[in-house]
Design a protein around this motif. Structure first.
Motif, PDB file in Angstrom:
ATOM      1  N   TYR A   1      -4.279  -1.818  -7.357  1.00 29.74           N
ATOM      2  CA  TYR A   1      -4.758  -2.587  -6.211  1.00 29.74           C
ATOM      3  C   TYR A   1      -5.456  -3.881  -6.632  1.00 29.74           C
ATOM      4  CZ  TYR A   1      -3.836   1.356  -3.110  1.00 29.74           C
ATOM      5  OH  TYR A   1      -3.233   2.357  -2.394  1.00 29.74           O
TER       6      TYR A   1
ATOM      7  N   GLN B   1      -8.675   4.895   0.580  1.00 34.05           N
ATOM      8  CA  GLN B   1      -7.598   4.944  -0.392  1.00 34.05           C
ATOM      9  C   GLN B   1      -7.181   3.561  -0.886  1.00 34.05           C
ATOM     10  OE1 GLN B   1      -6.512   7.738  -1.605  1.00 34.05           O
ATOM     11  NE2 GLN B   1      -7.510   9.143  -0.169  1.00 34.05           N
ATOM     12  N   SER B   2      -7.398   2.539  -0.116  1.00 36.69           N
ATOM     13  CA  SER B   2      -6.918   1.213  -0.478  1.00 36.69           C
ATOM     14  C   SER B   2      -7.852   0.153   0.099  1.00 36.69           C
ATOM     15  CB  SER B   2      -5.497   1.004   0.061  1.00 36.69           C
ATOM     16  OG  SER B   2      -5.506   1.049   1.473  1.00 36.69           O
TER      17      SER B   2
ATOM     18  N   ALA C   1       0.830  -1.201   0.000  1.00 37.51           N
ATOM     19  CA  ALA C   1       0.000   0.000   0.000  1.00 37.51           C
ATOM     20  C   ALA C   1       0.867   1.255   0.000  1.00 37.51           C
ATOM     21  CB  ALA C   1      -0.923  -0.005   1.212  1.00 37.51           C
TER      22      ALA C   1
ATOM     23  N   VAL D   1     -11.706   1.139  -7.616  1.00 39.49           N
ATOM     24  CA  VAL D   1     -10.393   0.953  -7.010  1.00 39.49           C
ATOM     25  C   VAL D   1      -9.324   1.227  -8.063  1.00 39.49           C
ATOM     26  CG1 VAL D   1      -8.907  -0.671  -5.775  1.00 39.49           C
ATOM     27  CG2 VAL D   1     -11.372  -0.739  -5.450  1.00 39.49           C
TER      28      VAL D   1
ATOM     29  N   ARG E   1       2.143   1.741  -3.484  1.00 39.11           N
ATOM     30  CA  ARG E   1       1.078   2.256  -4.349  1.00 39.11           C
ATOM     31  C   ARG E   1       0.849   3.742  -4.101  1.00 39.11           C
ATOM     32  NH1 ARG E   1      -1.585  -2.688  -2.519  1.00 39.11           N
ATOM     33  NH2 ARG E   1      -1.458  -4.279  -4.136  1.00 39.11           N
TER      34      ARG E   1
END
Length: 731
Positions: free
Chosen positions: A702, A496-497, A5, A698, A8
């Motif tokens: 991810y 965000q993730s 994460a 998304v 990313r």
């Protein structure tokens, strides 16, 4: 946050991470384009603080090492305001006497700056003074006046080399090692001559002030101990005078010896006196016994009187002889008295013989013997009595002597004690004076700092720090970028993730759908979307197969907490999948404009419904849908019910009882806070059914994209094939 994460997040903000360091590095490069050259002068001093040999080295031995504190004191003296001020005054004194720039004293640039800093009305007073000492005194006086003047401005507030602030920033001093005697000094300036001269003046002033402080300390200590030594000497002289007066007044040469002699003599006299008492008593008893015996036998009275008279005279003569011996009379006196005693003794013997002859008879022999015994014992008794009288007088004299020596002893002990205390104090202070004088001489001998390497004249400037500043600027840019990234991550309440979504929502995700910007183009995103839809369908079918006690056809509920989360897009995907499987699907959705009507498509029937005020009391779809729709649940294999957002509508509590499962749709770019958590908690309390969570839109990085071999080559049908759905794609 996991490592993936974090990577990313860096990838998403890579532009800012690169752009900010470039901007800050370019700014540092532009700002430092006109950086002045810097010259450094260096010097080395030998202090002798740690291992130097001085007058006290052999005395101190292995005592505590105070070189660290001595170095600290030395550096504090160097960095003091007064030291820097004297350095600035000395440097300014040299520069003001210049008529033109001199590369060995002050360069052209510094010469012009100095003349520009001095007002025109002060230049005749300060410039061109030939006498260095007079100018230095003038500058020092102006630097300490209470009013402002150009000299104070140069020394206290300016940025020129004479300022105490500039000297404090550029002058550096440090020990070569922790336990080393060498002190390294350096100074940086824009002019090589200024760097050298400033360092030279700093060394001279430091040496002078350090020696002054050390010698002033020792002078005060020596003066203090000398004053105390003088007072102690006076006290000692007074104590000796009092003891001398006492000895002369009482005629005592050695009190202890005389006291012991008197005590021993008195004890011996007492022993002799006691023995003499016993001897006298024994002689008296013998005389009395013989006299009684003689009285029995009778005798001549005249002879007896004569004998008594001679006996009395003999006793008096023996007393005189004993007194003469006791008081140490001359030999002639003793001889004369002894002759008198012998004469009287012979006369007494003659009288006794006459007395014995007069009364002799054939049976008088015992009387003669008795007479001799009486005479001998009488003489012995009289001698003993005379000696006892002498002993008694001597005893009285010793008693008077003892009474006199008693109080004198305490007085003498006090005088001796005072003398001893005064003497000890005097000797201790004498030692302190000697030590302080030795220390004073030691400071005078070894207190000066020796210059090992004199300040050099730097011929070339230091290497430019421009590149270092550019690198620092780039580092600052990276730090700012990371800081902004962290602030954005901490302050942004959006999801965000997937990991953050599971943490915020509190439920595991069933499916992740990427953002499909071009649904008609076959790409990795469309493959991932189709694969994720198949995974979601498998999960739904498994939950339907495991459901028990639910009416047929199964009711699938789609809901979201906020609007525009992608419920309609997900519903169209499910409908398309069921239609491809030759199943009849009823899709019930809330009206938006009020003009929506029932539409029939191959495999799919669209039923719009109106969200009424009693939406929470709806018990079935036939009550929810309009009667004109002719809704018949038995005609369908699946029913997909889309609910309006929970944030803006009621929860149909009774209608949800007949639902097989619910699908929560959450947009990855939406916020998830306290209100969302509370509404989801209420929804879960109402329903007692499986809940699938779908994260929509998304980022592509991810989502795991399947290979072409694992995915169909035909993407999902796009929304353009169903004109009705295109208007509700993002609901």
């Amino acid at each position: 946050m996991s490592i993936n994460a974090l990577f990313r997040l860096f990838k998403q903000n890579l532009l800012w991470i690169i752009l900010l360091p470039v901007v800050t590095a370019a700014t540092a490069w532009y700002v430092t384009r006109n950086t002045q050259k810097t010259y450094r002068s260096e010097a080395t001093l030998y202090t002798g603080l740690a291992s130097g040999y001085t007058l006290l080295t052999d005395r101190v031995g292995q005592s505590m090492d105070r070189s660290s504190s001595a170095f600290d004191n030395l550096l504090t003296t160097l960095n003091s305001k007064e030291t820097r001020l004297q350095v600035g005054v000395s440097l300014l004194n040299d520069h003001l006497r210049l008529q033109q720039p001199d590369s060995l004293v002050l360069g052209p640039e510094g010469f012009d700056q100095l003349h520009q800093a001095i007002p025109a009305d002060w230049q005749p007073f300060l410039l061109g003074e030939p006498d260095s000492l007079r100018l230095w005194t003038r500058l020092d006086s102006l630097s300490k006046t209470a009013t402002d003047n150009p000299v104070k401005e140069l020394l206290l507030k300016s940025s020129l080399p004479y300022s105490i602030n500039t000297i404090a920033d550029k002058l550096q001093a440090s020990a070569r090692k922790n336990t080393n005697d060498v002190l390294l000094m350096e100074y940086e300036a824009n002019d090589p001559a200024v760097a050298q001269q400033t360092l030279r003046y700093a060394i001279d002033i430091l040496n002078r002030r350090n020696s002054f402080f050390k010698t002033s300390e020792t002078k005060s200590v020596v003066s203090y101990y000398e004053d105390r030594l003088k007072a102690a000497k006076d006290n000692l002289s007074k104590a000796e005078a009092r003891l001398r007066a006492f000895t002369m007044q009482n005629k005592v040469l050695d009190y202890d010896e005389e006291a012991r002699t008197v005590a021993a003599s008195r004890e011996a006299l007492d022993q002799e006196y006691n023995r003499e008492l016993m001897h006298r008593d024994a002689a008296k008893a013998a005389v009395d016994a013989v006299a009684r015996q003689m009285a029995k036998q009778g005798g001549s009275s005249a002879t007896t009187n004569e004998l008594n008279e001679k006996q009395r005279r003999l006793t008096a003569a023996e007393n005189q002889l004993s007194n003469a011996k006791a008081y140490g009379q001359s030999r002639a006196t003793l001889t004369r008295l002894q002759a008198t005693v012998d004469q009287l003794s012979n006369e007494l013997k003659s009288s006794a013989q006459k007395y014995s002859s007069a009364g002799s008879s054939p049976d008088a022999m015992p009387a003669q013997t008795m007479q001799n015994d009486w005479l001998a014992k009488t003489l012995e008794y009289e001698e003993s009595v005379a000696r006892l009288r002498v002993y008694e007088r001597r005893r009285n004299e010793y008693q008077a002597k003892t009474s006199q020596f008693g109080p004198l002893g305490s007085q003498l002990r006090q005088l001796n004690r005072d003398l001893e205390i005064a003497e000890k104090e005097y000797l201790a202070l004498l030692q302190n004076v000697e030590q302080s004088r030795t220390r004073q001489q030691d400071v005078a001998v070894g207190g000066k700092l020796e210059v090992l390497d004199a300040p050099d004249y730097p011929l070339s400037p230091l290497s430019s720090k421009r590149m270092q500043l550019v690198i620092v600027g780039a580092g600052v840019g990276v730090f700012l970028a990371l800081l902004l990234l962290a602030l954005r991550f901490w302050l942004d309440k959006r999801i965000q993730s997937p990991e953050q979504a599971e943490q915020l929502i509190g439920r595991s995700l069933t499916a992740l759908f990427p953002l499909v910007r071009k649904p008609q183009v076959y790409s990795k995103v469309t493959r991932a979307s189709r694969a994720m839809m198949e995974q979601l369908l498998n999960t739904i079918n498994i939950e339907i197969a495991q459901a028990a006690g639910k009416p047929y056809p199964p009711l699938i509920t789609l809901f979201s907490v906020r609007a525009k989360q992608g419920k309609t897009w997900l519903a169209n995907g499910l409908i398309d999948a069921y239609a491809n499987a030759d199943q009849q699907v009823a899709y019930c959705y809330p009206r938006q404009t009020g003009r929506e009507r029932r539409q029939d498509r191959p495999g799919v029937t669209y039923f719009p419904y109106t969200v009424r005020p009693d939406f929470m009391n709806v018990t079935g779809l036939d009550y929810l849908l309009d009667a004109e729709h002719n809704f018949d649940a038995s005609q369908f294999d699946r029913i997909v019910l889309e609910l309006p957002s929970l944030m803006s509508s009621q929860i149909p509590v009774y209608l949800l009882k007949s639902s097989v499962l619910s699908i929560l749709v959450v947009d990855a770019q939406s916020a998830w806070g306290r209100a969302e958590k509370q509404l989801l908690s209420l929804y879960l309390r109402v329903t007692n059914q499986p809940l699938l969570t779908v994260l929509n839109k998304v980022e592509e990085n991810y989502v795991d994209v399947p290979t072409q071999a694992d995915s169909s080559e035909h993407p999902l049908r796009t929304d353009s094939e169903r004109p009705l759905q295109s208007t509700r794609l993002n609901r």
